[in-house]
Structure formats: structure tokens, C-alpha cells
Write a protein that holds these residues in place. Structure first.
Motif, PDB file in Angstrom:
ATOM      1  N   THR A 226       5.730  80.359  32.401  1.00  0.00           N
ATOM      2  CA  THR A 226       5.441  80.007  31.176  1.00  0.00           C
ATOM      3  C   THR A 226       6.118  80.175  29.820  1.00  0.00           C
ATOM      4  N   ILE A 227       6.588  80.900  29.753  1.00  0.00           N
ATOM      5  CA  ILE A 227       6.802  81.173  28.323  1.00  0.00           C
ATOM      6  C   ILE A 227       8.490  80.982  28.876  1.00  0.00           C
ATOM      7  N   ARG A 228       9.060  81.269  29.642  1.00  0.00           N
ATOM      8  CA  ARG A 228      10.244  81.119  30.326  1.00  0.00           C
ATOM      9  C   ARG A 228      10.393  79.689  30.557  1.00  0.00           C
ATOM     10  N   THR A 229       9.806  78.900  30.977  1.00  0.00           N
ATOM     11  CA  THR A 229       9.704  77.746  31.301  1.00  0.00           C
ATOM     12  C   THR A 229       9.808  76.276  30.482  1.00  0.00           C
ATOM     13  N   LEU A 230       9.220  76.885  29.195  1.00  0.00           N
ATOM     14  CA  LEU A 230       8.333  75.830  27.597  1.00  0.00           C
ATOM     15  C   LEU A 230       9.778  75.692  27.047  1.00  0.00           C
ATOM     16  N   ASN A 231      10.827  77.270  26.975  1.00  0.00           N
ATOM     17  CA  ASN A 231      11.971  78.200  26.837  1.00  0.00           C
ATOM     18  C   ASN A 231      13.062  76.713  26.511  1.00  0.00           C
ATOM     19  N   GLU A 232      13.101  77.462  28.269  1.00  0.00           N
ATOM     20  CA  GLU A 232      14.214  76.946  28.474  1.00  0.00           C
ATOM     21  C   GLU A 232      14.592  75.280  29.220  1.00  0.00           C
ATOM     22  N   ASN A 233      13.388  74.618  29.682  1.00  0.00           N
ATOM     23  CA  ASN A 233      13.580  72.856  29.505  1.00  0.00           C
ATOM     24  C   ASN A 233      12.983  72.543  28.334  1.00  0.00           C
ATOM     25  N   THR A 234      13.942  71.939  27.389  1.00  0.00           N
ATOM     26  CA  THR A 234      14.731  71.436  25.921  1.00  0.00           C
ATOM     27  C   THR A 234      14.180  69.904  26.348  1.00  0.00           C
ATOM     28  N   SER A 235      13.942  69.598  27.215  1.00  0.00           N
ATOM     29  CA  SER A 235      12.918  67.818  27.388  1.00  0.00           C
ATOM     30  C   SER A 235      12.060  68.061  27.395  1.00  0.00           C
ATOM     31  N   LEU A 236      11.106  68.988  27.011  1.00  0.00           N
ATOM     32  CA  LEU A 236       9.945  68.924  27.024  1.00  0.00           C
ATOM     33  C   LEU A 236       9.584  68.496  25.676  1.00  0.00           C
ATOM     34  N   SER A 237       8.148  67.559  25.115  1.00  0.00           N
ATOM     35  CA  SER A 237       8.001  67.272  23.776  1.00  0.00           C
ATOM     36  C   SER A 237       6.609  68.514  23.548  1.00  0.00           C
ATOM     37  N   ARG A 238       6.030  67.704  22.598  1.00  0.00           N
ATOM     38  CA  ARG A 238       4.558  68.021  22.029  1.00  0.00           C
ATOM     39  C   ARG A 238       3.411  68.007  23.073  1.00  0.00           C
ATOM     40  N   GLN A 239       3.933  66.453  23.139  1.00  0.00           N
ATOM     41  CA  GLN A 239       2.517  66.253  24.491  1.00  0.00           C
ATOM     42  C   GLN A 239       2.916  66.697  25.859  1.00  0.00           C
ATOM     43  N   GLU A 240       4.180  67.190  26.301  1.00  0.00           N
ATOM     44  CA  GLU A 240       4.182  67.785  27.008  1.00  0.00           C
ATOM     45  C   GLU A 240       3.607  69.638  27.548  1.00  0.00           C
ATOM     46  N   ILE A 241       3.797  69.980  26.024  1.00  0.00           N
ATOM     47  CA  ILE A 241       3.596  71.454  25.938  1.00  0.00           C
ATOM     48  C   ILE A 241       2.511  71.797  26.321  1.00  0.00           C
ATOM     49  N   LYS A 242       1.279  70.856  25.644  1.00  0.00           N
ATOM     50  CA  LYS A 242       0.368  70.805  25.992  1.00  0.00           C
ATOM     51  C   LYS A 242      -0.545  71.019  27.119  1.00  0.00           C
ATOM     52  N   LEU A 243      -0.066  70.749  27.925  1.00  0.00           N
ATOM     53  CA  LEU A 243      -0.377  71.515  30.201  1.00  0.00           C
ATOM     54  C   LEU A 243       0.215  73.033  30.309  1.00  0.00           C
ATOM     55  N   SER A 244       0.625  73.504  29.234  1.00  0.00           N
ATOM     56  CA  SER A 244       0.905  74.608  29.049  1.00  0.00           C
ATOM     57  C   SER A 244       0.437  75.635  28.874  1.00  0.00           C
ATOM     58  N   VAL A 245      -0.619  75.156  27.446  1.00  0.00           N
ATOM     59  CA  VAL A 245      -1.471  75.731  26.660  1.00  0.00           C
ATOM     60  C   VAL A 245      -2.392  76.777  27.160  1.00  0.00           C
ATOM     61  N   ALA A 246      -3.384  76.658  28.133  1.00  0.00           N
ATOM     62  CA  ALA A 246      -3.789  76.999  29.030  1.00  0.00           C
ATOM     63  C   ALA A 246      -3.357  78.038  29.934  1.00  0.00           C
ATOM     64  N   SER A 247      -1.862  78.005  29.828  1.00  0.00           N
ATOM     65  CA  SER A 247      -1.773  79.047  30.860  1.00  0.00           C
ATOM     66  C   SER A 247      -1.193  80.265  30.003  1.00  0.00           C
ATOM     67  N   LEU A 248      -1.131  80.537  28.365  1.00  0.00           N
ATOM     68  CA  LEU A 248      -0.865  81.069  27.724  1.00  0.00           C
ATOM     69  C   LEU A 248      -2.018  82.092  26.970  1.00  0.00           C
ATOM     70  N   THR A 249      -2.782  81.607  27.538  1.00  0.00           N
ATOM     71  CA  THR A 249      -4.244  82.193  27.118  1.00  0.00           C
ATOM     72  C   THR A 249      -4.773  82.892  28.749  1.00  0.00           C
ATOM     73  N   ILE A 250      -4.356  83.772  29.458  1.00  0.00           N
ATOM     74  CA  ILE A 250      -4.759  84.381  30.532  1.00  0.00           C
ATOM     75  C   ILE A 250      -4.733  85.848  30.275  1.00  0.00           C
ATOM     76  N   GLY A 251      -5.793  86.291  30.336  1.00  0.00           N
ATOM     77  CA  GLY A 251      -5.542  87.842  30.774  1.00  0.00           C
ATOM     78  C   GLY A 251      -5.473  88.351  31.989  1.00  0.00           C
ATOM     79  N   SER A 252      -5.318  89.836  31.968  1.00  0.00           N
ATOM     80  CA  SER A 252      -5.357  90.562  32.749  1.00  0.00           C
ATOM     81  C   SER A 252      -6.739  91.267  33.232  1.00  0.00           C
TER      82      SER A 252
END
Length: 369
Positions: free
Chosen positions: A160-186
Motif C-alpha cells: 500500500t505504501i509503495r502504491t500510494l507513493n508511485e501512483n502520482t495520479s491519486l487524489s486526496r479522495q482516492e487515497i481514502k480507500l487505502s487508509v484502512a490498509s495502513l491500520t492493519i497489524g500482525s
């Protein structure tokens, strides 16, 4: 569903050593934060999650599940020959087939006359497994059963981190779909259920209730999303191989979540299920001394407890330091609540599970000690 003959004999958990802070994740997201002018600290502010943990790269869920389950059986002193079912209930597995439960079963040296299988149901997998085992015990088919699982967040968060950094077309609204992915733990958890005549602890499973709001199943979707032919590959779970392939292939986020709608729909689904749970258990809200919920974040907890009419002071949380550990979140939370004497002898304890799909499963346990 009411139970007379089932006890939750023991719970165990294993946590990784590596701690990953929300601030650390945001530091790695500096390219997208700078491009979109996002304020630092928003991840912890929105979720209440300060940190989560990761297994070492290459860790197999089955290996950690074996460790957790073995320690649980040793501590419980229940004869392994009495285990008639082993269910592996996490989203993460070693492979699509055979069942990861097979690896754990043979590693534990359990009897051949044993039900051995995986259950996959997002964040409810372990609770589903517990309900299945409890039902078999209640019917007299089993004397004891084991449910275990291990969630591995690293591949999902890294991709998720890699994708958000590499995809420069993403808007603020679009990255909201990835916020939950950044909360996951093991994490890893195991639960042992036994016939009450075998129990030394006497923590009786009292009641269960379930519900489904499957019309909202598209609000959170995950899987491997390596785009080799222009289409996402929706296989079972993130893998180490997927992470290694990122450098050579275009990658879409491995999980996309409409967090705001999922929050609202999930809590809305929990409300009628909780009413049915109260009726089935013959408990009132005042009878419930303690609650342990699925650990999503601060906003989810606040809205859920307010909607169900439950007191925050009676609820135990772990999301602040563990993040959302998926199917093992609720068992780990209960185990830590017991360790810290938050749940004590005589406490009627409600385990309130909600998973994407949307499915709801609630268990009531009369804790004896």
C-alpha cells in the motif's frame, strides 16, 4: 443459540517484536503527503492507532499458529488426544491449499480422528471457528476443539505504501480507500473450547447470535492485486511473493475500503444483532460487566458503543498499540483483558465481532477465572 455444556478453557496469543508506528508509516509516505499537502499525524488522529506490529519478512502464518497453539495446549494441560477439531481461522494462510490447519495439526501431534480445516471470513474467522467447535461440543460430538490463526500485515502495508507513493495520479479522495490498509497489524491467537466436564476454569460459553448485511459486501475488498494483464488477481491473501514482484509489475492497492460507509453500515448491522443477542442470552445491558469488540479504531469504537447503549468504561481496547489485527483482534483483546484483570471472575463478558461482508457475530461468556 444457547449453550449449557461448553467452556472457553484457555486463550493464548503471540505478538511480533517489530513495532511500526503510525508516524513511521507517514514518514515513508512523504512523497504522497508532500504532493497532496497532507498534514502529518492524520493517520493516528483519524484512527487512534499509535502503532502496530509486523512479523519478520518471510514469516509463514502456519508456523506462528503452531507456536501459539502449542503453548496454549501446554498451559491448559488438556490431553492432546482429546482434541477432536482444529480450525485455522485467519485471513492469512500459508497457501490456498491444502488447509494451513493441516500444517498446524501435524505439528501439534493431534489425533488422526480430528476435523481439520480452514475458515476464512474476514475479521470473523476465529469467532466463526469458535462457534462451530462450540456447537459440536454442545451436541456431544466433541470433547474439545482448538481454533487458531495468524495475521501478517507486512505485505499489505508495504504494498500500500509503495502504491500510494508511485501512483502520482491519486487524489486526496482516492487515497481514502487505502487508509484502512495502513491500520492493519500482525498477531496470532488461539482459543481452546472444551466440554464443561473437562474444564478446570469453568468459563462457560452462554449464548451466541449472528447476523448478515451482505448488501454491503463491496465496501471492503482485498486480495492480491498484481496487474499482469490489466485485471486484478483476487487470490486469497497478500503473500511474500507478491511483495517481491512489485518492482517488476504495476500494483494496485491490495485492499480498498470505503471506511466511512463501512463504519456506518457495520454499526447499523450490529444494532439488530445485539438486540437479538440480548433476547437470546436473557441478559440486559446492565448485566454485561465487560465488552471486547473487534478492534478497528477510535471512531468505530465510539459509534458502536453509543449505538448499542454500552459504557466505554466497561470496554477493553488494544487497537491503540496493535492496530487492526483482523480475525485475531478480538481474541487477543480478551486475552489481554484477562491478563490485566479487567475481566474478572463473575463478569458476564460480551464479545462483539463485526467483519467486512458485512457479518456480525456476538458471543456471551460467563467468566469464572
Amino acid at each position: 443459540m444457547r449453550f449449557q455444556n461448553v467452556c472457553l478453557e484457555a486463550i493464548a496469543y503471540t505478538l511480533p517484536d517489530e513495532i511500526v508506528t503510525s508516524a513511521g508509516i507517514e514518514a515513508r509516505l512523504e512523497p504522497v503527503y508532500s504532493r497532496l499537502r497532507l498534514p502529518e499525524g492524520r493517520l493516528e488522529l483519524m484512527t487512534g492507532i499509535r502503532e502496530r506490529r509486523f512479523w519478520a519478512p518471510g514469516t509463514r502464518p502456519g508456523d506462528v499458529s503452531l507456536e501459539t497453539a502449542s503453548r496454549l495446549l501446554d498451559e491448559s494441560q488438556v490431553d492432546r488426544e482429546l482434541i477432536g477439531a482444529l480450525v485455522h481461522g485467519s485471513v492469512c494462510r500459508d497457501q490456498l491449499e491444502p488447509a494451513t490447519a493441516c500444517r498446524v495439526h501435524t505439528g501439534l501431534g493431534l489425533p488422526e480422528q480430528c476435523l481439520v480445516y480452514d475458515v476464512s471470513n474476514a475479521c470473523l474467522g476465529l469467532l466463526n471457528g469458535m462457534l462451530q467447535v462450540a456447537t459440536l461440543i454442545e451436541l456431544g460430538h466433541l470433547q474439545a476443539g482448538l481454533v487458531v490463526g495468524t495475521e501478517n500485515a507486512r505485505p499489505l502495508v508495504e504494498n500500500t505504501i509503495r502504491t500510494l507513493n508511485e501512483n502520482t495520479s491519486l487524489s486526496r479522495q482516492e487515497i481514502k480507500l487505502s487508509v484502512a490498509s495502513l491500520t492493519i497489524g500482525s498477531g496470532s491467537a488461539a482459543a481452546l473450547l472444551v466440554d464443561r466436564r473437562l474444564s478446570r476454569k469453568g468459563n462457560r460459553l452462554h449464548a451466541a447470535m449472528y447476523g448478515a448485511h451482505s448488501a454491503a459486501h463491496e465496501l471492503c475488498q482485498g486480495g492480491e492485486a498484481i496487474a499482469t494483464d490489466g485485471e486484478p488477481n483476487a487470490s486469497a491473501e497478500p503473500s511474500a511473493a507478491a511483495g517481491a514482484a512489485v518492482a517488476e509489475q504495476a500494483v494496485a492497492p491490495l485492499m480498498q475500503t470505503d471506511s466511512e460507509r463501512l463504519l456506518a453500515e457495520g454499526v447499523a448491522a450490529a444494532k439488530p444483532t445485539f438486540q437479538a443477542f440480548l433476547a437470546e442470552s436473557a441478559w440486559t445491558r446492565d448485566d454485561i460487566a465487560r465488552t471486547c469488540c473487534h478492534q478497528v479504531g477510535s471512531a468505530h469504537r465510539k459509534l458502536l458503543l453509543e449505538t448499542l447503549g454500552l459504557e466505554a468504561a466497561r470496554d477493553f481496547t488494544t487497537y491503540e498499540t496493535l492496530g487492526n489485527t483482523g480475525s485475531v483482534a478480538l481474541p487477543i483483546t480478551l486475552a489481554q483483558a484477562v491478563e490485566q484483570n479487567f475481566v474478572r471472575a463473575g463478569d458476564r463478558t460480551a464479545l462483539l465481532g463485526i467483519g467486512s461482508g458485512i457479518n456480525v457475530l456476538m458471543l456471551g461468556v460467563e467468566w469464572a477465572g
